[in-house]
Design an enzyme around this catalytic site. Structure first.
Site, PDB file in Angstrom:
ATOM      1  N   ARG A  52       0.835  -1.213   0.000  1.00  0.00           N
ATOM      2  CA  ARG A  52       0.000   0.000   0.000  1.00  0.00           C
ATOM      3  C   ARG A  52       0.868   1.260   0.000  1.00  0.00           C
ATOM      4  O   ARG A  52       0.561   2.244  -0.639  1.00  0.00           O
ATOM      5  CB  ARG A  52      -0.956  -0.019   1.198  1.00  0.00           C
ATOM      6  CG  ARG A  52      -1.747   1.256   1.336  1.00  0.00           C
ATOM      7  CD  ARG A  52      -2.970   1.181   2.256  1.00  0.00           C
ATOM      8  NE  ARG A  52      -2.893   0.212   3.325  1.00  0.00           N
ATOM      9  CZ  ARG A  52      -2.185   0.351   4.459  1.00  0.00           C
ATOM     10  NH1 ARG A  52      -1.470   1.434   4.680  1.00  0.00           N
ATOM     11  NH2 ARG A  52      -2.200  -0.595   5.378  1.00  0.00           N
ATOM     12  N   ASP A  91      -8.382  19.381 -12.829  1.00  0.00           N
ATOM     13  CA  ASP A  91      -8.641  18.054 -13.380  1.00  0.00           C
ATOM     14  C   ASP A  91      -8.335  18.112 -14.878  1.00  0.00           C
ATOM     15  O   ASP A  91      -9.061  18.725 -15.646  1.00  0.00           O
ATOM     16  CB  ASP A  91     -10.098  17.662 -13.112  1.00  0.00           C
ATOM     17  CG  ASP A  91     -10.414  16.248 -13.575  1.00  0.00           C
ATOM     18  OD1 ASP A  91      -9.777  15.781 -14.541  1.00  0.00           O
ATOM     19  OD2 ASP A  91     -11.324  15.616 -12.993  1.00  0.00           O
TER      20      ASP A  91
END
Ligand code: P1T
Length: 391
Positions: A57, A181
């Site tokens: 992770r 974005d």
């Protein structure tokens, strides 16, 4: 990102997309294609004393390769990958706390709108949804607790263009972060960090992977302080992608520039064809001189995506007839893959935007969004022609 020794940097976009992070000398095998490392955990020399990786992770060799390459595509120092575009956005929101204020553009992906209005707002973040193409409105919306301005440009689905430089200047002067974005254009066509943004955010699911077979997201930043905060959150929130998916995206980036050039060419041809068609009310595409942000677009991008938005004559019935008659375009959500897609935002990708907000933005039931793919342009035009005949 450490610059590897054997290539004199900076190099052209495609050279970086093909090589950065993937130097064969990194691996004992000297493999040209970076090895896929699926291991979730890594042996330690002694407790808390390890070579580079500890647990999947917090870091993985296959993810590192992709992150290094992504950073270099924006000439940035840092990139982080997440399990989806929305996971990237959600992790970014984790930098803030209850009571903080976020200004967001009004025309954004429906899922991002839902994350802001239905989830993050429950945790005490305050949102102002603003027409960010009007700089005076952005400035007026800033409050003492404003921490972030969120832009999509071009916007989804109306393809409005935000002036990144102008918003960045305001953000900087008021000590507010700016995240852009950049999913629709990719760093090949637009690099928000060079225009003053603090973070570029991606749904890699779209053009960056480009083959409609991976869901993933990323945040890219040149700021080491933001990288530290985001790395902590990437590990703490845990929305990380699989090593296999990372290696898929690493492969896909090698053809990003050629794909984007063809998406661009096909989409402008489709937009021009539709603009003169009798069954069409209006076409939205920033590369058409009729687009209100045609000039602004040229100042901050070097081309266009494959996205074309079109208002058809008639109501929802006609739009549905058109969409179900298409044979080369596939009726489906998403965008940015090699295949052409078509969809009806009001009932599909933007159904989670409240009807009154959709009305305000002109996301009507006759607004159809096309993601123009890489098929032969003659076949795409022929398909649109036959489907338009049905309405
Ligand atoms: O689907 P995901 O990888 O989580 O990405 C979310 C997202 C973020 N930003 C933009 C601009 C997007 O368009 C998307 C996802 N959009 C679609 C699925 C769509 O059809 O518009």
């Amino acid at each position: 990102m450490d610059q590897p020794g054997y290539l004199p940097y900076p190099k052209g976009f495609s050279t970086r997309a093909i090589h950065v992070g993937q130097e064969p000398e990194k691996w004992d095998s000297m493999a040209l294609v970076p090895p896929l490392v699926m291991s979730t955990t890594f042996k330690q020399y002694s407790p808390a004393n390890f070579k580079e990786f500890e647990y999947g992770r917090s870091g993985n060799p296959s993810r590192n390769v992709l992150e290094e390459c992504l950073a270099s595509l924006e000439n940035a120092k840092h990139a982080m990958c997440f399990s989806s575009g929305l996971a990237a956005t959600n992790t970014l929101l984790g930098m803030f706390q209850s009571g903080d204020h976020v200004i967001s553009g009004d025309d954004i992906y429906g899922g991002t709108y839902r994350l802001f209005s239905k989830v993050a707002s429950k945790f005490g973040l305050e949102f102002s949804i603003v027409d960010t193409t009007d700089i005076t409105k952005v400035e007026a919306a800033i409050k003492p607790n404003t921490k972030l301005i969120w832009l999509e440009t071009p916007t989804n689905p109306c393809l409005k263009v935000n002036d990144i430089r102008a918003v960045a200047a305001i953000a900087k002067s008021r000590n507010v972060l700016l995240a852009v974005d950049n999913t629709f254009l990719t760093p090949y066509l637009q690099r928000p960090l060079e225009l003053g943004a603090d973070m570029s955010v991606y749904s890699l699911t779209k053009y960056m992977n480009g083959h409609s077979d991976v869901v993933m997201g990323a945040i890219v930043t040149d700021r080491t302080d933001l990288n530290e905060r985001l790395r902590f959150l990437q590990n703490s929130l845990g929305a990380v992608p699989s090593p296999f998916d990372c290696s898929m995206v690493t492969r896909s980036l090698k053809t990003l520039a050629v794909r984007m050039r063809q998406h661009s060419a096909n989409a402008i041809a489709v937009a021009k064809f539709l603009e003169t068609h009798e069954k069409v009310v209006k076409v939205l595409h920033p590369g058409l001189p009729s687009h209100p942000h045609y000039e602004l677009t040229k100042k901050q991008t070097s081309g266009h995506s494959g996205m074309v938005t079109v208002y058809l004559k008639g109501e929802i019935e006609q739009a549905k007839k058109f969409l179900t008659a298409l044979k080369v375009f596939t009726l489906a959500e998403s965008l940015g893959g090699y295949e052409s897609l078509a969809e009806l935002p009001s009932v599909m990708t933007h159904a989670s935007v409240p009807p009154e907000q959709r009305k305000l933005l002109n996301i009507t039931d006759n607004l159809v969004r096309l993601s123009v793919g890489l098929e032969d342009i003659e076949d795409l035009i022929a398909d649109l022609t036959q489907a338009l005949k049905q309405i």
